[in-house]
Design a protein around this motif. Structure first.
Motif, short mmCIF file in Angstrom:
data_model
loop_
_atom_site.label_atom_id
_atom_site.label_comp_id
_atom_site.label_asym_id
_atom_site.label_seq_id
_atom_site.Cartn_x
_atom_site.Cartn_y
_atom_site.Cartn_z
N LEU A 159 -17.96 4.21 -9.30
CA LEU A 159 -17.62 2.92 -9.87
C LEU A 159 -16.10 2.78 -10.00
O LEU A 159 -15.52 1.72 -9.69
N GLY A 160 -15.43 3.82 -10.46
CA GLY A 160 -13.98 3.77 -10.56
C GLY A 160 -13.33 3.60 -9.20
O GLY A 160 -12.35 2.84 -9.05
N LEU A 161 -13.86 4.29 -8.19
CA LEU A 161 -13.32 4.13 -6.84
C LEU A 161 -13.52 2.72 -6.32
O LEU A 161 -12.65 2.15 -5.64
N ALA A 162 -14.68 2.09 -6.69
CA ALA A 162 -14.94 0.72 -6.24
C ALA A 162 -13.95 -0.26 -6.87
O ALA A 162 -13.42 -1.18 -6.21
N ILE A 163 -13.67 -0.11 -8.20
CA ILE A 163 -12.70 -0.99 -8.87
C ILE A 163 -11.32 -0.82 -8.26
O ILE A 163 -10.58 -1.79 -8.01
N ASN A 164 -10.96 0.41 -8.03
CA ASN A 164 -9.65 0.68 -7.42
C ASN A 164 -9.55 0.06 -6.03
O ASN A 164 -8.51 -0.52 -5.66
N ASN A 165 -10.63 0.17 -5.26
CA ASN A 165 -10.64 -0.44 -3.93
C ASN A 165 -10.51 -1.96 -4.01
O ASN A 165 -9.84 -2.60 -3.18
N GLY A 166 -11.17 -2.58 -5.04
CA GLY A 166 -11.06 -4.03 -5.20
C GLY A 166 -9.64 -4.46 -5.53
O GLY A 166 -9.14 -5.46 -4.99
N VAL A 167 -8.98 -3.73 -6.43
CA VAL A 167 -7.59 -4.06 -6.78
C VAL A 167 -6.69 -3.93 -5.56
O VAL A 167 -5.82 -4.78 -5.31
N GLN A 168 -6.90 -2.87 -4.81
CA GLN A 168 -6.08 -2.68 -3.61
C GLN A 168 -6.33 -3.79 -2.60
O GLN A 168 -5.40 -4.26 -1.92
N LEU A 169 -7.58 -4.24 -2.49
CA LEU A 169 -7.89 -5.33 -1.56
C LEU A 169 -7.23 -6.63 -2.00
O LEU A 169 -6.68 -7.39 -1.17
N PHE A 170 -7.25 -6.93 -3.33
CA PHE A 170 -6.62 -8.15 -3.84
C PHE A 170 -5.11 -8.11 -3.62
O PHE A 170 -4.48 -9.09 -3.24
N ALA A 171 -4.52 -6.96 -3.88
CA ALA A 171 -3.08 -6.83 -3.67
C ALA A 171 -2.73 -7.02 -2.20
O ALA A 171 -1.70 -7.63 -1.85
N ALA A 172 -3.59 -6.51 -1.32
CA ALA A 172 -3.34 -6.67 0.11
C ALA A 172 -3.39 -8.14 0.49
O ALA A 172 -2.61 -8.62 1.34
N MET A 173 -4.32 -8.91 -0.14
CA MET A 173 -4.41 -10.34 0.16
C MET A 173 -3.15 -11.08 -0.32
O MET A 173 -2.63 -11.96 0.38
N LEU A 174 -2.64 -10.72 -1.51
CA LEU A 174 -1.42 -11.36 -2.01
C LEU A 174 -0.24 -11.07 -1.10
O LEU A 174 0.59 -11.94 -0.82
N ILE A 175 -0.18 -9.83 -0.65
CA ILE A 175 0.92 -9.47 0.25
C ILE A 175 0.81 -10.24 1.56
O ILE A 175 1.82 -10.72 2.11
N ALA A 176 -0.42 -10.43 2.05
CA ALA A 176 -0.60 -11.19 3.28
C ALA A 176 -0.20 -12.65 3.10
O ALA A 176 0.46 -13.25 3.96
N VAL A 177 -0.57 -13.22 1.94
CA VAL A 177 -0.18 -14.61 1.67
C VAL A 177 1.33 -14.73 1.53
O VAL A 177 1.96 -15.71 1.99
N SER A 178 1.94 -13.76 0.88
CA SER A 178 3.40 -13.79 0.72
C SER A 178 4.11 -13.75 2.06
O SER A 178 5.17 -14.36 2.25
N ASN A 179 3.55 -13.03 3.01
CA ASN A 179 4.15 -12.99 4.34
C ASN A 179 4.09 -14.33 5.04
O ASN A 179 4.87 -14.59 5.98
#
Length: 281
Positions: free
Chosen positions: A232-252
């Motif tokens: 469960l902790g790994l899943a939450i961490n993966n979700g945060v990393q995925l959201f951050a990746a989306m923000l970085i993509a939008v910022s680009n």
């Protein structure tokens, strides 16, 4: 007196015919000379023993050493272990304890000097916990040996007559056939002599079921999953990393976003001004 003379004359004439026959061929004398029984009987001995032992591998080594001691030879040796039952007990996620029950047996075939056969069987019996079967068979090969000897002499005589010209064999294949038969009879006699000199013993022995415990690796991939809360902790961490990746993509893509916003404002302003211009006209 005349009758006695006639009988005597006839007997002499018959004797001369027999001598003439004897000069032409010595087969009759050959058979008569070799029709006597051999001085020593040709006795072939074979033995079988089945018994239970404490340890099969150790018994195999002892039997081999005893065979060499008696100037014999091991002609066949086979040892088998068959698993009767097995069970696996989990010691952890990555290891198991495997418990197996198996039987071990061995088969051996030996050739020993015949005069040491019974002594060897007694020595082998002393290695066992108990004997389940012990057997010895004796087969008299004297008549077979005599028959082979007579056939060998007869064929040998035919070959000699053919060489000296007293007998003519037109077909070369017949000569080879007789010679092959000579070889076969010689080999057969040697086999009998070897079987008389060396006895064949068949051994079969086994031991009680053996229990073996061994630790082995767990080969089931599904048992290697991590605990629930860790997943469960790994899943939450993966979700945060995925959201951050989306923000970085939008910022680009900020230039495209700004350009799109400008186009949208221009279209909106244009739509507001067109009705006013049309009304004034």
């Amino acid at each position: 007196m005349l009758l006695a003379g006639a009988v005597l004359l006839h007997s002499c004439h018959g004797s001369s015919d027999y001598k003439a026959l004897d000069k032409e061929s010595s087969d009759m004398n050959l058979v008569a000379a070799d029709s006597t029984e051999p001085n020593q009987p040709k006795l072939v001995k074979t033995a079988d023993i089945s018994f239970k032992v404490k340890n099969v591998p150790q018994t195999c080594e002892k039997v081999s050493a005893l065979t060499s001691q008696y100037h014999g030879m091991v002609t066949h040796h086979q040892m088998l272990s068959n698993t009767e039952n097995s069970r696996e007990i989990a010691l952890g996620n990555d290891s198991l304890m495997k418990v197996s029950s198996f039987t071990t047996s061995a088969d051996m075939t030996l050739k020993l000097p015949t005069e040491k056969l019974e002594d060897f069987m007694n020595q082998v019996s002393h290695m066992s916990l108990y004997v389940t079967m012990r057997r010895m068979d004796i087969e008299d090969k004297s008549l077979d040996y005599l028959s082979s000897q007579l056939k060998l002499n007869s064929r040998n005589e035919l070959v000699k007559q053919q060489k000296t010209g007293r007998l003519t064999i037109k077909e070369p294949g017949d000569v080879l056939y007789f010679k092959d038969q000579l070889v076969d009879e010689q080999i057969y006699k040697r086999r009998i002599d070897d079987a008389v000199k060396y006895s064949v013993i068949s051994l079969n022995f086994y031991q009680s079921n053996t229990i073996l415990k061994e630790t082995i690796a767990n080969d089931n991939p599904s048992d290697y999953d991590i605990p629930f809360f860790s997943r469960l902790g790994l899943a939450i961490n993966n979700g945060v990393q995925l959201f951050a990746a989306m923000l970085i993509a939008v910022s680009n893509l900020w230039v495209f976003i700004l350009a799109g916003l400008g186009v949208w404002l221009a279209v909106r302003i244009y739509r507001k001004k067109v009705p006013v211009i049309l009304a004034e006209k």
